[in-house]
Design an enzyme around this catalytic site. Structure first.
Site, PDB file in Angstrom:
ATOM      1  N   LYS A 155     -16.799 -36.245  -1.150  1.00  0.00           N
ATOM      2  CA  LYS A 155     -17.634 -36.395  -0.128  1.00  0.00           C
ATOM      3  C   LYS A 155     -17.930 -35.408   0.546  1.00  0.00           C
ATOM      4  CE  LYS A 155     -16.389 -41.255  -0.052  1.00  0.00           C
ATOM      5  NZ  LYS A 155     -15.640 -42.494   0.552  1.00  0.00           N
ATOM      6  N   ASP A 184     -21.313 -46.456   5.391  1.00  0.00           N
ATOM      7  CA  ASP A 184     -20.635 -47.241   4.248  1.00  0.00           C
ATOM      8  C   ASP A 184     -21.250 -48.617   4.043  1.00  0.00           C
ATOM      9  OD1 ASP A 184     -18.797 -45.927   2.902  1.00  0.00           O
ATOM     10  OD2 ASP A 184     -17.021 -46.189   4.195  1.00  0.00           O
ATOM     11  N   GLN A 206     -12.322 -44.220   5.300  1.00  0.00           N
ATOM     12  CA  GLN A 206     -11.761 -44.351   4.264  1.00  0.00           C
ATOM     13  C   GLN A 206     -10.842 -45.563   3.742  1.00  0.00           C
ATOM     14  OE1 GLN A 206     -13.097 -42.561   1.430  1.00  0.00           O
ATOM     15  NE2 GLN A 206     -12.094 -43.985   0.228  1.00  0.00           N
TER      16      GLN A 206
END
Length: 314
Positions: free
Chosen positions: A63, A130, A107
């Site tokens: 990312k 997200d 994450q």
């Protein structure tokens, strides 16, 4: 192999996720360049990594690389696995209140003593790139504009860019996770006239308690099969209707007879590709597009926040 199988194999499209991801990232890079040329700062993404999970480190690293390639300022904030839930949420609140930050992601997975739901809901929904915050999930169920989870968005983008027809088609989604299977099914089945346009398919959502014989019945009627379960070899050739599109979201690390490791999906690739009309590989299918869609969500967050700030200053 009979002549019919050979003919179908030659016609089967292997959907190249790397190529599609590169195309998307090039488009985003061009848009961000124009955005900066108009006087805006670069979009900013903060990724929180808790602990030392090797897979999580790899994903966050990808990312960060993608961010740099498209012109997004990014930082991986590494925190110890011993961090308390309260301290983690406090860190998120600091990023929420930082006007220089557009996108925040945490994450997953997190250590067992930390509630993923509490943490995901701590992220400002306007910076929730997200798409895990309850507000964004709720807006998606109502077909309102929202941040859509990146893997689900990657599958939808893959379908669109590969020109896979969904209108009136039968789709089987294997896996009901709130981050992948459920949002995919919501978008695929819903009305195209909504604020968040649906794709007008008839969707069957299967999961771990769907009896195998029923899954096979559903799969054989499907024009599109999407599997996101992490069950190796779940989708077998005899379950696939000739010419169907098979999208493999599963990813599992297995050992080879030589003692090495490799990544495999939910689909028996070599067998299914002899039957399917289109299929994604693992790796190189949905994964690269997922990272590209995170870049898309981050730029979207930057544009939205800039527009809100401009309105407040008027």
């Amino acid at each position: 192999m009979d002549n019919g199988a050979i003919e179908n194999l030659l016609q089967t499209r292997v959907l190249d996720g790397k190529r599609i991801a590169e195309q998307i990232q090039n488009e985003i890079k061009e848009e961000i360049c124009k955005w900066v040329d108009r006087g805006h700062r670069k979009p900013c993404l903060k990724a929180i990594l808790v602990g030392d999970d090797p897979a999580s480190k790899t994903y966050v690293g990808k990312k960060m690389i993608a961010s740099e390639s498209v012109g997004v300022d990014s930082e991986a904030i590494r925190l110890p696995s011993s961090i308390s839930e309260d301290d983690l949420i406090e860190k998120i609140k600091q990023l929420n209140s930082d006007d220089s930050v557009d996108g925040i992601l945490v994450q997953l997975p997190l250590p067992e003593h930390v509630s993923e739901r509490n943490v995901c809901n701590a992220v400002d929904p306007h910076k929730d790139v997200d798409g895990f915050h309850v507000t964004n999930v709720g807006r998606l169920t109502l077909n309102m504009d929202s941040f859509i989870p990146c893997t689900a968005l990657a599958v939808i983008e893959l379908i669109k860019r590969s020109q896979i027809e969904t209108f009136g088609k039968n789709v089987v989604v294997c896996g009901r996770s709130k981050n992948v299977g459920l949002p995919i099914s919501l978008i695929l089945h819903s009305d195209a006239r909504n604020e968040c346009p649906g794709m007008e398919a008839t969707v069957v959502l299967c999961h771990r308690h769907t009896p195998p014989e029923q899954l096979e019945i559903y799969a054989k009627t499907a024009d599109i099969i999407i599997s996101a379960t992490g069950v190796v070899g779940l989708i077998k050739p005899h379950m696939v209707k000739p010419g169907a599109c098979v999208i493999d979201v599963g990813i599992t690390r297995v050992k080879t007879p030589e003692g090495k490791t490799k990544l495999v999906g939910d689909v028996e690739f070599e067998g299914v590709r002899k039957v399917a009309g289109a299929i994604t590989p693992v790796p190189g299918g949905v994964g690269p597009i997922t990272v590209a869609m995170l870049m898309s969500n981050t730029f979207k967050a930057a544009r939205n926040l800039a527009a809100t700030k401009a309105t407040e200053q008027q």
